[in-house]
Design a protein around this motif. Structure first.
Motif, PDB file in Angstrom:
ATOM      1  N   THR A 296      -7.403 -35.355  -2.599  1.00 55.15           N
ATOM      2  CA  THR A 296      -7.063 -34.218  -3.462  1.00 55.15           C
ATOM      3  C   THR A 296      -8.335 -33.554  -3.982  1.00 55.15           C
ATOM      4  O   THR A 296      -9.443 -34.055  -3.788  1.00 55.15           O
ATOM      5  CB  THR A 296      -6.200 -34.683  -4.647  1.00 55.15           C
ATOM      6  N   GLY A 297      -8.154 -32.451  -4.681  1.00 53.29           N
ATOM      7  CA  GLY A 297      -9.292 -31.744  -5.264  1.00 53.29           C
ATOM      8  C   GLY A 297     -10.246 -31.275  -4.188  1.00 53.29           C
ATOM      9  O   GLY A 297      -9.844 -30.712  -3.173  1.00 53.29           O
ATOM     10  N   THR A 298     -11.534 -31.546  -4.380  1.00 52.07           N
ATOM     11  CA  THR A 298     -12.536 -31.107  -3.413  1.00 52.07           C
ATOM     12  C   THR A 298     -12.446 -31.879  -2.103  1.00 52.07           C
ATOM     13  O   THR A 298     -13.029 -31.465  -1.100  1.00 52.07           O
ATOM     14  CB  THR A 298     -13.947 -31.274  -3.995  1.00 52.07           C
ATOM     15  N   LEU A 299     -11.725 -33.006  -2.100  1.00 49.51           N
ATOM     16  CA  LEU A 299     -11.560 -33.806  -0.876  1.00 49.51           C
ATOM     17  C   LEU A 299     -10.364 -33.363  -0.058  1.00 49.51           C
ATOM     18  O   LEU A 299     -10.158 -33.846   1.058  1.00 49.51           O
ATOM     19  CB  LEU A 299     -11.385 -35.292  -1.228  1.00 49.51           C
ATOM     20  N   LYS A 300      -9.550 -32.461  -0.593  1.00 48.78           N
ATOM     21  CA  LYS A 300      -8.302 -32.098   0.068  1.00 48.78           C
ATOM     22  C   LYS A 300      -8.549 -31.610   1.487  1.00 48.78           C
ATOM     23  O   LYS A 300      -9.480 -30.862   1.753  1.00 48.78           O
ATOM     24  CB  LYS A 300      -7.591 -31.007  -0.743  1.00 48.78           C
ATOM     25  N   HIS A 301      -7.656 -32.040   2.392  1.00 50.21           N
ATOM     26  CA  HIS A 301      -7.830 -31.685   3.799  1.00 50.21           C
ATOM     27  C   HIS A 301      -6.507 -31.208   4.379  1.00 50.21           C
ATOM     28  O   HIS A 301      -6.047 -30.122   4.028  1.00 50.21           O
ATOM     29  CB  HIS A 301      -8.395 -32.884   4.558  1.00 50.21           C
ATOM     30  N   THR A 302      -5.874 -31.987   5.221  1.00 48.83           N
ATOM     31  CA  THR A 302      -4.622 -31.556   5.854  1.00 48.83           C
ATOM     32  C   THR A 302      -3.472 -32.504   5.556  1.00 48.83           C
ATOM     33  O   THR A 302      -2.558 -32.643   6.358  1.00 48.83           O
ATOM     34  CB  THR A 302      -4.806 -31.451   7.376  1.00 48.83           C
ATOM     35  N   GLY A 303      -3.510 -33.155   4.429  1.00 51.38           N
ATOM     36  CA  GLY A 303      -2.481 -34.139   4.099  1.00 51.38           C
ATOM     37  C   GLY A 303      -3.102 -35.505   3.951  1.00 51.38           C
ATOM     38  O   GLY A 303      -4.159 -35.658   3.340  1.00 51.38           O
ATOM     39  N   LYS A 304      -2.455 -36.504   4.537  1.00 50.12           N
ATOM     40  CA  LYS A 304      -2.976 -37.864   4.441  1.00 50.12           C
ATOM     41  C   LYS A 304      -4.148 -38.052   5.401  1.00 50.12           C
ATOM     42  O   LYS A 304      -4.301 -37.331   6.383  1.00 50.12           O
ATOM     43  CB  LYS A 304      -1.873 -38.872   4.734  1.00 50.12           C
ATOM     44  N   ALA A 305      -4.972 -39.057   5.105  1.00 48.45           N
ATOM     45  CA  ALA A 305      -6.129 -39.376   5.935  1.00 48.45           C
ATOM     46  C   ALA A 305      -6.368 -40.878   5.859  1.00 48.45           C
ATOM     47  O   ALA A 305      -5.824 -41.574   4.999  1.00 48.45           O
ATOM     48  CB  ALA A 305      -7.358 -38.607   5.467  1.00 48.45           C
ATOM     49  N   PHE A 368     -23.839 -39.476  15.375  1.00 46.92           N
ATOM     50  CA  PHE A 368     -23.893 -38.116  14.830  1.00 46.92           C
ATOM     51  C   PHE A 368     -24.588 -38.136  13.472  1.00 46.92           C
ATOM     52  O   PHE A 368     -24.714 -39.179  12.828  1.00 46.92           O
ATOM     53  CB  PHE A 368     -22.480 -37.552  14.642  1.00 46.92           C
ATOM     54  N   LYS A 369     -24.970 -36.953  13.031  1.00 49.53           N
ATOM     55  CA  LYS A 369     -25.456 -36.771  11.658  1.00 49.53           C
ATOM     56  C   LYS A 369     -24.369 -36.079  10.854  1.00 49.53           C
ATOM     57  O   LYS A 369     -23.909 -34.997  11.234  1.00 49.53           O
ATOM     58  CB  LYS A 369     -26.743 -35.946  11.636  1.00 49.53           C
ATOM     59  N   ALA A 370     -23.976 -36.696   9.744  1.00 46.51           N
ATOM     60  CA  ALA A 370     -22.910 -36.140   8.913  1.00 46.51           C
ATOM     61  C   ALA A 370     -23.482 -35.570   7.619  1.00 46.51           C
ATOM     62  O   ALA A 370     -24.322 -36.191   6.972  1.00 46.51           O
ATOM     63  CB  ALA A 370     -21.881 -37.216   8.589  1.00 46.51           C
ATOM     64  N   LYS A 371     -22.983 -34.407   7.243  1.00 45.57           N
ATOM     65  CA  LYS A 371     -23.340 -33.817   5.959  1.00 45.57           C
ATOM     66  C   LYS A 371     -22.263 -34.186   4.935  1.00 45.57           C
ATOM     67  O   LYS A 371     -21.253 -34.805   5.269  1.00 45.57           O
ATOM     68  CB  LYS A 371     -23.422 -32.300   6.099  1.00 45.57           C
ATOM     69  N   LYS A 372     -22.455 -33.820   3.691  1.00 44.57           N
ATOM     70  CA  LYS A 372     -21.452 -34.069   2.668  1.00 44.57           C
ATOM     71  C   LYS A 372     -20.239 -33.174   2.917  1.00 44.57           C
ATOM     72  O   LYS A 372     -20.371 -31.996   3.245  1.00 44.57           O
ATOM     73  CB  LYS A 372     -22.012 -33.797   1.279  1.00 44.57           C
ATOM     74  N   GLY A 373     -19.052 -33.747   2.762  1.00 46.04           N
ATOM     75  CA  GLY A 373     -17.821 -32.989   2.915  1.00 46.04           C
ATOM     76  C   GLY A 373     -17.165 -33.213   4.262  1.00 46.04           C
ATOM     77  O   GLY A 373     -17.563 -34.072   5.055  1.00 46.04           O
ATOM     78  N   TRP A 374     -16.135 -32.393   4.519  1.00 43.84           N
ATOM     79  CA  TRP A 374     -15.401 -32.482   5.772  1.00 43.84           C
ATOM     80  C   TRP A 374     -16.138 -31.742   6.886  1.00 43.84           C
ATOM     81  O   TRP A 374     -16.731 -30.692   6.666  1.00 43.84           O
ATOM     82  CB  TRP A 374     -14.004 -31.885   5.629  1.00 43.84           C
ATOM     83  N   GLN A 375     -16.074 -32.298   8.086  1.00 47.28           N
ATOM     84  CA  GLN A 375     -16.662 -31.689   9.268  1.00 47.28           C
ATOM     85  C   GLN A 375     -15.919 -32.223  10.495  1.00 47.28           C
ATOM     86  O   GLN A 375     -15.219 -33.224  10.413  1.00 47.28           O
ATOM     87  CB  GLN A 375     -18.153 -32.018   9.378  1.00 47.28           C
ATOM     88  N   THR A 376     -16.061 -31.545  11.611  1.00 48.32           N
ATOM     89  CA  THR A 376     -15.406 -31.973  12.843  1.00 48.32           C
ATOM     90  C   THR A 376     -16.456 -32.331  13.879  1.00 48.32           C
ATOM     91  O   THR A 376     -17.380 -31.551  14.121  1.00 48.32           O
ATOM     92  CB  THR A 376     -14.495 -30.863  13.392  1.00 48.32           C
ATOM     93  N   PHE A 377     -16.301 -33.514  14.464  1.00 49.25           N
ATOM     94  CA  PHE A 377     -17.172 -33.953  15.550  1.00 49.25           C
ATOM     95  C   PHE A 377     -16.370 -33.973  16.843  1.00 49.25           C
ATOM     96  O   PHE A 377     -15.201 -34.372  16.865  1.00 49.25           O
ATOM     97  CB  PHE A 377     -17.737 -35.343  15.281  1.00 49.25           C
ATOM     98  N   SER A 378     -17.009 -33.565  17.927  1.00 52.44           N
ATOM     99  CA  SER A 378     -16.373 -33.585  19.241  1.00 52.44           C
ATOM    100  C   SER A 378     -17.419 -34.003  20.262  1.00 52.44           C
ATOM    101  O   SER A 378     -18.541 -33.480  20.257  1.00 52.44           O
ATOM    102  CB  SER A 378     -15.815 -32.201  19.586  1.00 52.44           C
ATOM    103  N   ILE A 379     -17.065 -34.944  21.140  1.00 52.26           N
ATOM    104  CA  ILE A 379     -18.027 -35.447  22.095  1.00 52.26           C
ATOM    105  C   ILE A 379     -17.354 -35.731  23.435  1.00 52.26           C
ATOM    106  O   ILE A 379     -16.311 -36.375  23.492  1.00 52.26           O
ATOM    107  CB  ILE A 379     -18.730 -36.725  21.558  1.00 52.26           C
ATOM    108  N   ASP A 380     -17.924 -35.210  24.502  1.00 50.79           N
ATOM    109  CA  ASP A 380     -17.540 -35.577  25.858  1.00 50.79           C
ATOM    110  C   ASP A 380     -18.267 -36.873  26.170  1.00 50.79           C
ATOM    111  O   ASP A 380     -19.497 -36.889  26.336  1.00 50.79           O
ATOM    112  CB  ASP A 380     -17.943 -34.464  26.827  1.00 50.79           C
ATOM    113  N   MET A 381     -17.535 -37.979  26.260  1.00 50.67           N
ATOM    114  CA  MET A 381     -18.162 -39.290  26.369  1.00 50.67           C
ATOM    115  C   MET A 381     -18.954 -39.439  27.665  1.00 50.67           C
ATOM    116  O   MET A 381     -19.853 -40.276  27.748  1.00 50.67           O
ATOM    117  CB  MET A 381     -17.106 -40.391  26.267  1.00 50.67           C
ATOM    118  N   SER A 382     -18.643 -38.634  28.667  1.00 49.27           N
ATOM    119  CA  SER A 382     -19.373 -38.732  29.926  1.00 49.27           C
ATOM    120  C   SER A 382     -20.770 -38.132  29.836  1.00 49.27           C
ATOM    121  O   SER A 382     -21.585 -38.307  30.755  1.00 49.27           O
ATOM    122  CB  SER A 382     -18.594 -38.051  31.054  1.00 49.27           C
TER     123      SER A 382
END
Length: 544
Positions: A296-305, A368-382
């Motif tokens: 909730t609050g500043t952490l709010k995203h798309t529902g449960k996590a 990966f390098k993560a910043k503060k807050g929500w972010q999306t990571f995507s990786i082609d494992m190959s």
């Protein structure tokens, strides 16, 4: 005890890459009325079995190497002296070997289910080509000779398809101690699953004493769960017998698309809440803990996590994020990308590591390098190279691990570092984990309809190509009172004044008297697990 535990940990082995047809088979799959295949374990060359024999089920047990003879009381009494394959070329990595059965004249497969191993720890003993089957509608019985030191040992046999799905299980008993018993598994009487006629059952595995009832199930937990074996037990197997059929029905591919949302309906993703155990691989490990939360609050995203409390002395603490359901994988030759949303509470950049694990225990790691807050990571494992490992289309990757605020030193991204320990409690989150091409279909082209707008004539829809994992294509024809002059990517809106024509769901539509004076248009549709997309044509002229 601690020295023994360390010794054990140092010898936990990686399995060989799964081959597929198996050196144990005599040539190619045979016809249904051919003679039975008898695996007599005549060869003692480990390479002859590398594509077939492998560990299955829970950790430890058959997967660990045997102990040295000077580690008294660790091995089963039979596994000693010349019968102990510890250090033997080709065999020393696992708790099985082909060697003389004690008679001096016959070789057989020895399997040791080691103390502290999980109850479900077993061994794969047969694997044939996809499109063939180890049983048939006329012969659902597989036999094997088993010798045990104890009487009345239950043995669980599991058949599955090439992907580990469509499971059949049956339990039979090795009745007599210190003698070969011909144990018969009749899959017509399966306790799990139901036989499907002419289906491609390609893989057979065995678990001796599947509840550790003979070995005892109260050993100190060495990471394999509370029911780990109290003592080691050895078993000698010979003359595995089955009759192969060809031309069996094959299963769909194992790359089923998934999106883990951690909402109540997400029964796969929510398994990662709580601690990982032998009974539930998914979950937290180390000093941290996990659960489902609604940020909730500043952490709010798309529902449960999925929430992770990173705390304590284990800097490597993290999640076993997901284990693919039976018969499925997490990546495939067609779908190699993994995507996830991630929340870091740290004000500085921090590492996060994704680990993809194959059935042979090899792994590919991405940091990966993560910043503060929500972010999306995507990786082609190959695309991963170097110390992160090499992804292979020939392997089955079935487990995914996530390490928040942690990376191994040899893949650590520049400018970040692991936290100091002991760690103060910090909450990390992950959500919307997507793999195997979980996405809406894609489309190429412009939707068209052709034909004359006159009652009795045929209209044809075309012009668009859809793609996606397990995409279903369709057509919806509409009767409208307003002429639509624009191609759309949606179903008709209320302003388009259209109604769906009942039963008109083919690529062609024959105009009827009810269409006279109206305008006709068609939507080409494509649906995947992520939803449906539309390609709506313009309208015909007024139907005459």
């Amino acid at each position: 005890m601690s020295s023994k535990f360390s010794s054990l940990k140092s010898r936990i082995a990686m399995l060989a890459t799964v081959g597929i047809t198996g050196a144990l088979l005599a040539g190619s799959p045979v016809a249904a009325n051919a003679a039975a295949t008898v695996v007599d374990y005549a060869s003692t060359n480990a390479a002859d079995y590398s594509s077939v024999l492998m560990h299955t089920g829970g950790g430890g047990g058959t997967d660990w190497a045997p102990w040295r003879d000077d580690e008294v009381g660790m091995n089963a009494p039979w596994v000693t002296g010349s019968a102990n394959w510890n250090g033997r070329a080709g065999w020393s990595a696992h708790n099985w070997a082909v060697q003389d059965d004690g008679s001096g004249t016959n070789n057989a497969l020895w399997v040791q289910k080691a103390q502290a191993g999980a109850a479900s720890s077993g061994i794969q003993v047969a694997k044939i080509a996809n499109g063939s089957a180890l049983i048939s509608s006329t012969n659902k019985i597989i036999t094997v000779k088993v010798k045990a030191a104890d009487a009345n040992v239950p043995i669980e046999a599991t058949l599955s398809d090439i992907n580990g799905g469509n499971v059949l299980k049956v339990v039979a008993t090795a009745t007599n101690a210190d003698a070969y018993n011909t144990v018969s598994f009749n899959f017509a009487n399966a306790t799990t699953g139901t036989y499907v006629s002419n289906f491609s059952y390609t893989t057979l595995s065995l678990v001796m004493d599947p509840e550790n009832a003979i070995a005892g199930n109260s050993h100190e937990d060495w990471g394999q769960g509370s029911a780990s074996a109290s003592v080691s037990k050895a078993y000698i197997l010979d003359d595995l017998t089955y009759t192969v059929i060809t031309g069996a029905d094959t299963p769909p591919g194992p790359d089923v698309p998934h999106l883990l949302t951690y909402e109540d309906a997400d029964t796969l993703g929510t398994l990662a809440a709580g601690a990982a155990t032998d009974a539930k691989w998914a979950g937290s490990f180390g000093s941290g803990g996990s659960g489902i939360a609604t940020p909730t609050g500043t952490l709010k995203h798309t529902g449960k996590a999925l929430e992770f409390n990173k705390v304590g002395a284990d800097v490597w603490t993290g999640w076993n994020l997901v284990e693919a359901p039976a018969g499925e994988v997490i990546t495939s030759a067609l779908y190699k990308t993994i995507r996830f949303d991630y929340y870091s509470p740290e004000t500085v950049l921090t590492p996060v590591t994704l680990k993809l694990v194959a059935t042979d225990n090899s792994a590919v790691l991405a940091a990966f390098k993560a910043k503060k807050g929500w972010q999306t990571f995507s990786i082609d494992m190959s695309t991963i190279t170097g110390n992160g490992g090499t992804w292979s289309a020939d392997k089955s990757y079935t487990r995914l691990v996530l390490y928040p605020n942690f990376s191994e030193a040899n893949i650590m991204p520049d400018g970040v570092s692991n936290p100091a320990v002991p760690m103060v409690s910090k909450k990390f989150y992950v959500d919307n984990v997507a793999f195997n091409g979980f996405a809406l279909p894609t489309k190429v082209g412009t939707p068209t309809k052709s034909g004359t707008a006159k009652v009795g004539r045929v209209l044809t829809a075309a012009g668009v190509t859809f793609s996606g994992n397990r995409v279903t294509r369709g057509f919806k024809w509409y009767r409208c009172t307003v002429q639509g002059k624009t191609v759309k990517a949606t179903a008709p809106a209320s302003a388009d004044k259209c109604s769906a024509i009942s039963g008109a769901t083919a690529a062609t539509y024959t105009l009827k008297s009810a269409d006279k004076g109206k305008y006709i248009r068609v939507a080409l549709t494509a649906t995947t697990a992520a939803g449906t997309i539309y390609a709506l044509t313009t309208s015909t002229s007024k139907v005459g």
